[in-house]
Structures are given as structure tokens and as C-alpha cells.
Scaffold this motif. Sequence first.
Motif, PDB file in Angstrom:
ATOM      1  N   LYS A  23      27.861  36.559  30.864  1.00  0.00           N
ATOM      2  CA  LYS A  23      28.661  35.323  29.713  1.00  0.00           C
ATOM      3  C   LYS A  23      28.261  34.015  30.090  1.00  0.00           C
ATOM      4  O   LYS A  23      27.972  33.581  32.066  1.00  0.00           O
ATOM      5  CB  LYS A  23      30.486  35.275  29.679  1.00  0.00           C
ATOM      6  N   SER A  24      27.475  33.121  29.994  1.00  0.00           N
ATOM      7  CA  SER A  24      27.179  31.649  29.993  1.00  0.00           C
ATOM      8  C   SER A  24      28.318  30.845  29.354  1.00  0.00           C
ATOM      9  O   SER A  24      28.898  30.741  28.264  1.00  0.00           O
ATOM     10  CB  SER A  24      25.716  31.970  29.707  1.00  0.00           C
ATOM     11  N   ILE A  25      28.400  29.836  30.107  1.00  0.00           N
ATOM     12  CA  ILE A  25      29.144  28.927  30.161  1.00  0.00           C
ATOM     13  C   ILE A  25      28.664  27.095  30.680  1.00  0.00           C
ATOM     14  O   ILE A  25      28.162  26.962  31.624  1.00  0.00           O
ATOM     15  CB  ILE A  25      30.632  29.056  31.048  1.00  0.00           C
ATOM     16  N   PRO A  26      27.961  26.892  29.021  1.00  0.00           N
ATOM     17  CA  PRO A  26      26.670  25.684  29.568  1.00  0.00           C
ATOM     18  C   PRO A  26      27.950  24.215  29.250  1.00  0.00           C
ATOM     19  O   PRO A  26      28.853  24.311  28.541  1.00  0.00           O
ATOM     20  CB  PRO A  26      26.211  25.526  28.355  1.00  0.00           C
TER      21      PRO A  26
ATOM     22  N   VAL B  47      31.361  49.153  47.323  1.00  0.00           N
ATOM     23  CA  VAL B  47      32.845  48.761  47.931  1.00  0.00           C
ATOM     24  C   VAL B  47      31.889  47.105  48.768  1.00  0.00           C
ATOM     25  O   VAL B  47      32.877  46.220  48.860  1.00  0.00           O
ATOM     26  CB  VAL B  47      33.021  49.608  49.306  1.00  0.00           C
ATOM     27  N   ASP B  48      30.190  48.437  49.639  1.00  0.00           N
ATOM     28  CA  ASP B  48      30.052  47.344  50.733  1.00  0.00           C
ATOM     29  C   ASP B  48      28.921  45.628  49.369  1.00  0.00           C
ATOM     30  O   ASP B  48      29.032  45.000  49.935  1.00  0.00           O
ATOM     31  CB  ASP B  48      29.292  48.164  51.498  1.00  0.00           C
ATOM     32  N   LEU B  49      28.869  46.689  48.324  1.00  0.00           N
ATOM     33  CA  LEU B  49      28.323  45.831  47.794  1.00  0.00           C
ATOM     34  C   LEU B  49      28.783  44.740  46.855  1.00  0.00           C
ATOM     35  O   LEU B  49      28.069  43.694  46.760  1.00  0.00           O
ATOM     36  CB  LEU B  49      27.492  46.393  46.386  1.00  0.00           C
ATOM     37  N   ALA B  50      29.756  45.172  47.207  1.00  0.00           N
ATOM     38  CA  ALA B  50      31.557  44.106  46.221  1.00  0.00           C
ATOM     39  C   ALA B  50      30.956  42.032  46.985  1.00  0.00           C
ATOM     40  O   ALA B  50      30.732  41.974  46.439  1.00  0.00           O
ATOM     41  CB  ALA B  50      32.438  44.366  46.165  1.00  0.00           C
ATOM     42  N   GLY B  51      30.312  42.871  48.252  1.00  0.00           N
ATOM     43  CA  GLY B  51      30.684  41.506  49.191  1.00  0.00           C
ATOM     44  C   GLY B  51      29.495  40.912  49.304  1.00  0.00           C
ATOM     45  O   GLY B  51      29.991  40.034  49.218  1.00  0.00           O
ATOM     46  N   THR B  52      28.514  40.906  48.546  1.00  0.00           N
ATOM     47  CA  THR B  52      27.355  41.096  48.531  1.00  0.00           C
ATOM     48  C   THR B  52      26.370  39.822  47.128  1.00  0.00           C
ATOM     49  O   THR B  52      25.130  39.498  47.218  1.00  0.00           O
ATOM     50  CB  THR B  52      26.286  40.808  49.862  1.00  0.00           C
ATOM     51  N   TYR B  53      27.235  40.753  46.303  1.00  0.00           N
ATOM     52  CA  TYR B  53      26.847  40.705  44.758  1.00  0.00           C
ATOM     53  C   TYR B  53      26.788  39.412  44.617  1.00  0.00           C
ATOM     54  O   TYR B  53      27.906  39.007  44.618  1.00  0.00           O
ATOM     55  CB  TYR B  53      26.772  41.960  43.896  1.00  0.00           C
ATOM     56  N   THR B  54      26.001  38.538  43.205  1.00  0.00           N
ATOM     57  CA  THR B  54      26.259  37.654  43.304  1.00  0.00           C
ATOM     58  C   THR B  54      26.699  37.799  41.511  1.00  0.00           C
ATOM     59  O   THR B  54      26.937  38.530  40.472  1.00  0.00           O
ATOM     60  CB  THR B  54      24.732  37.032  41.727  1.00  0.00           C
ATOM     61  N   TRP B  55      28.616  37.496  41.482  1.00  0.00           N
ATOM     62  CA  TRP B  55      29.247  37.231  40.328  1.00  0.00           C
ATOM     63  C   TRP B  55      29.108  36.449  39.815  1.00  0.00           C
ATOM     64  O   TRP B  55      29.366  36.324  38.564  1.00  0.00           O
ATOM     65  CB  TRP B  55      31.136  37.784  41.107  1.00  0.00           C
ATOM     66  N   GLU B  56      28.453  34.933  39.827  1.00  0.00           N
ATOM     67  CA  GLU B  56      28.572  33.747  39.817  1.00  0.00           C
ATOM     68  C   GLU B  56      27.829  32.679  39.667  1.00  0.00           C
ATOM     69  O   GLU B  56      27.858  32.923  41.400  1.00  0.00           O
ATOM     70  CB  GLU B  56      29.896  33.676  39.478  1.00  0.00           C
ATOM     71  N   ASP B  57      27.046  32.375  38.642  1.00  0.00           N
ATOM     72  CA  ASP B  57      25.927  31.702  39.510  1.00  0.00           C
ATOM     73  C   ASP B  57      25.746  30.781  38.377  1.00  0.00           C
ATOM     74  O   ASP B  57      26.208  30.686  37.504  1.00  0.00           O
ATOM     75  CB  ASP B  57      24.650  32.065  39.994  1.00  0.00           C
ATOM     76  N   GLU B  58      25.230  29.462  39.321  1.00  0.00           N
ATOM     77  CA  GLU B  58      25.290  28.120  38.753  1.00  0.00           C
ATOM     78  C   GLU B  58      23.380  28.383  38.452  1.00  0.00           C
ATOM     79  O   GLU B  58      22.812  28.388  39.369  1.00  0.00           O
ATOM     80  CB  GLU B  58      25.212  26.896  39.599  1.00  0.00           C
ATOM     81  N   ARG B  59      23.405  27.314  37.458  1.00  0.00           N
ATOM     82  CA  ARG B  59      21.688  26.855  37.058  1.00  0.00           C
ATOM     83  C   ARG B  59      21.492  26.079  36.288  1.00  0.00           C
ATOM     84  O   ARG B  59      22.496  25.586  34.975  1.00  0.00           O
ATOM     85  CB  ARG B  59      21.181  28.568  35.402  1.00  0.00           C
TER      86      ARG B  59
ATOM     87  N   PRO C 106      41.823  44.073  35.644  1.00  0.00           N
ATOM     88  CA  PRO C 106      39.633  43.416  35.833  1.00  0.00           C
ATOM     89  C   PRO C 106      40.461  41.835  36.689  1.00  0.00           C
ATOM     90  O   PRO C 106      39.388  40.995  36.528  1.00  0.00           O
ATOM     91  CB  PRO C 106      40.250  43.521  34.410  1.00  0.00           C
ATOM     92  N   ARG C 107      41.312  41.576  36.945  1.00  0.00           N
ATOM     93  CA  ARG C 107      42.346  40.223  37.012  1.00  0.00           C
ATOM     94  C   ARG C 107      42.189  39.658  38.767  1.00  0.00           C
ATOM     95  O   ARG C 107      41.749  39.044  39.260  1.00  0.00           O
ATOM     96  CB  ARG C 107      43.191  39.711  36.099  1.00  0.00           C
ATOM     97  N   MET C 108      42.072  41.061  39.061  1.00  0.00           N
ATOM     98  CA  MET C 108      41.710  41.201  40.508  1.00  0.00           C
ATOM     99  C   MET C 108      39.781  40.790  40.966  1.00  0.00           C
ATOM    100  O   MET C 108      39.327  39.889  40.499  1.00  0.00           O
ATOM    101  CB  MET C 108      41.995  41.998  41.760  1.00  0.00           C
TER     102      MET C 108
ATOM    103  N   ARG D 117      29.904  37.264  35.286  1.00  0.00           N
ATOM    104  CA  ARG D 117      29.487  38.685  34.883  1.00  0.00           C
ATOM    105  C   ARG D 117      31.046  39.394  34.876  1.00  0.00           C
ATOM    106  O   ARG D 117      31.861  38.819  35.642  1.00  0.00           O
ATOM    107  CB  ARG D 117      29.231  39.377  36.971  1.00  0.00           C
ATOM    108  N   GLU D 118      31.262  39.536  34.453  1.00  0.00           N
ATOM    109  CA  GLU D 118      32.705  40.385  33.622  1.00  0.00           C
ATOM    110  C   GLU D 118      32.271  42.074  33.498  1.00  0.00           C
ATOM    111  O   GLU D 118      31.830  42.793  32.774  1.00  0.00           O
ATOM    112  CB  GLU D 118      33.086  39.429  32.046  1.00  0.00           C
ATOM    113  N   PRO D 119      33.238  42.303  33.631  1.00  0.00           N
ATOM    114  CA  PRO D 119      33.730  44.308  33.089  1.00  0.00           C
ATOM    115  C   PRO D 119      33.959  44.623  31.893  1.00  0.00           C
ATOM    116  O   PRO D 119      33.913  43.687  31.064  1.00  0.00           O
ATOM    117  CB  PRO D 119      35.415  44.949  34.487  1.00  0.00           C
ATOM    118  N   VAL D 120      32.550  45.425  31.875  1.00  0.00           N
ATOM    119  CA  VAL D 120      32.628  45.522  29.934  1.00  0.00           C
ATOM    120  C   VAL D 120      33.601  46.323  28.916  1.00  0.00           C
ATOM    121  O   VAL D 120      33.401  46.572  28.186  1.00  0.00           O
ATOM    122  CB  VAL D 120      31.343  46.907  30.188  1.00  0.00           C
TER     123      VAL D 120
END
Length: 478
Positions: free
Chosen positions: A472-475, A117-129, A61-63, A140-143
Amino acid sequence: MQEHKHFFIGGQWVEPAGTGVIDVISPHTEEVIGRVPDGTNADIDRAVAAARQAFDSGPWPRMTPAERAAAVGRLSAIYAERQQTMADLVTAEMGSPALFSVFAQAAIPQMVLQYYVDLAGTYTWEDERPGMLGPVTVTREPVGVVAAIVPWNVPQFTLMLKLAPALIAGCTIVAKPSPETPLDTYLLAEWIKEAGIPDGVVNIVPAGREVGAHLVAHAGVDKVSFTGSTAAGRAIGAVCGQQLKRVTLELGGKSAAIILEDADLATTIEGFKLASLMNNGQACAAQTRILAPRSRYDEVADALAAMVGGLAVGDPADWGTEVGPLVAKRQQERVEGYIRIGQDEGAKLLVGGLDRRGQDRGWYVAPTVFGDVTNDMRIAREEIFGPVLALIAYDDEADAVKIANDSEYGLGGSVWTADVNHGIEVARQIRTGSCGVNLYSLDPNTPFGGYKNSGLGRELGPEGLAAYLEHKSIPRPA
């Protein structure tokens, strides 16, 4: 005969806690072709502990998503090279015709693996709002630890719908294959180890329903993903609801294929070989209710009966076979019971029935078509899970849509027409998770799942990855 004496737990082949065994029986010969240990609650406890350790303290999970994708990519490459071995094994286990196995029991699972495998490179794992009070980072963190419970009909495909996105998300997994089809998971475990996926990330314990219930309720499991019957799904959903455990349920179906007035009948009937009779009719999304306009009813009935009556039935390892045996004696008895029900209800047997086409060994059922079916008959409302089709007449397009939607299920469907754009308009009116036009298929890029009693949640597509992630939201101050 293949004989396995261990479970794949913590990256190792470990001794079972019990002494029970599961005999894998060929649906074609009725002979034992494999044997594996029968998992117990203690084996599940050990597997969950290994998955828990790998998630709480291990590297997976830490990779970064890219690092996980590289490891899963190695598994995908191994799978791609050895698809035929997997296809042959699933055919032997559960009777899927060889041609279907190559495509659906091996090639598509590998495609799903590579898709994520391919989606991992384009998926939005983190964004700023821009938050109302200041900027917010959304991650986004593993369940966590996932229980993957899979059926026997498409064992690798249904497992990969869970395993591939869960791995890319950073989850660890305990998989429980069906007792009818455990052998393919041993082959997969070897490939997982060869690919270098860290110990404990994937754990596999074949077992029966009671042990599966123990896995579902286990305090160390964070999410359950189940494919199977609606009855079992309700029980699993109740447990997960009580524990507030995340859950995805892909359940039964009774899908309708609507033949519109302008459909090319020859092409349509040919399409039903796959859409309606795939995997010997043992598919949750099979198009088993055929809706025909009254103006063309006789024409459709004759063409459908001719096609089904002409299907090659026999040894699933033969490349010319179109319909093989059902998975088990109980399944044969269940499907033939529905044929009797259809006759008792007053439906007209157009082809097939209780004559097994000369197959005196193996769990065969003759491909069957009932005509003069009304949508209130049990053969039109209940999932039969065998090569039995119900032909239903409709008055006009609105009536067809009404009949298609008059079901407790809402998994799949299809519309057959010369006008694709109009077919899409009709498909929009069908209350199902998917509805094809002039075909029925699943695409790894798009979500799959059902409305109503066909389940909860979606698999495949980006939606399938999101099912294994927490947001997870981090304000922070402006």
C-alpha cells in the motif's frame, strides 16, 4: 490405530457436518492405520467463516510482526522438541523412509518455520520513499484469508511453505491436507493450540478434490496456495484468474541432472540417491532425467544401474531402508504403467522393472533405470513420480543444455562437475527455478518455484513472505 472424529476450526475441535470418513492406509502393510472425518462443503464454509472472522475482527492481523513472530516462535520450539514424533507419523502415513522423514518430513519443516520467525525481525514492513510530488509511505499488509492445499508426498514441508510465511504476514489460513496424509495435520493442530496462536487463525479440514475445489472458489478466500499436479494447478489457476484471486502454484517437474565430462562419477552417482530418488522418487524436483556425455555413457550406465540395483528396498520404518513403498495402489499402478511404456518405446531396461524385489505386500515398485532414452519418449517428458530414471546421452555441452531445457517443465535441475565455477555457468543456462551444482537441495533462505508449467510464484525466502502481502502506498504533500 489413530482415530480422529473432529475438525480443527476456530481453535476448537468441532463435529463434522457429514458422516463420511477417510481411512488412512499404510503403504507398507496395506492395513488401515488411521481414520478421520471426510470434510464437506459445509465444513469448508465453517472453516472459512472462522478464518474470515479471525482476520476481519481478530487480533492476529493487528499484532506487530514481532508479536506474531513470538507466537510462531513458540510453535517452532514445540516442533523442534517433537520432530521425531512427526517424522514417524509421516513415515507410517505415506511410506517415506525413516531417515528421509527425519530430515525432510520434520526437520526441514521446522527450519522453515524458524526461518520466517527470524525473518520477521529484519524484513522491511514499511519504508519511506521520496515521491515525485512528495514523500510516500509504503506499507506491507496481509493479503487476507489463505487457502492452503497440500499434497501427500511431503505434507508437512509443503504445508509449512504456506503456513509459516502466511502466519508471519498476519494472514489467517484454511488448510486442506490430502486424504492420504491427514494424520500429521492433527498433530500440528495440537501444537498450534498449545503455542497459543489465536482461535481461527489456523483451521484444518481434510477432504477430497471436489471439496478442495469448493475451497478454492470460496468468496471468503483472498489467496490460494497450491502444491500438486500441473493439471490441477491449471484448473485452480483458471478459477483464481476469473475471480482475480491471488494465487501461488507449485506444480510438476521433470528435472535434468547434467553430468559433465570432468565429473567424479563415484561422487555423482552417490549424490543421485538423494537428488534423483528422494522420497521413493515421489518428489516434484527429483532429478529423473540423467544426461551423460556419449564419451562416458557406458561408464555412467553401469555405475547408475549398480547403485540403483543395490538400494535397500523395504519397510520404511527400518532405518536401513533407502526406498520404501509408493503412497497408494493407484500410484504403484501408474508407475508400473510407465515402466511398460518405456519398454514399448524401445528404451533399454538397465535395472529394475516389474519385479518388485520380493515385496509381495505393500505398494512397492522396484527402483528402475532405463538406458538408450531419447528426450522425445514419454518416460523423458512426463512426470512419473516414482523411482524411475531415464538415462539420456548428449553430444556436447550445448546439446546437454538444449536437452535439459527441452521440457514443458522448469522446476529443478543440477550440474555435476569437478569445476564448480563452470558448473554455475552451465546452471545459469538452465530454464528452471533452481539448479544445483554437485547436489540438489532447497534452502529456506532462497526462493523455490518453477518456470513454464512448473507453476506460478515462489515459496521460501523473502519472496515467499512477499507472496502473502499486499503493498500500500500512502502519499502526502511535500
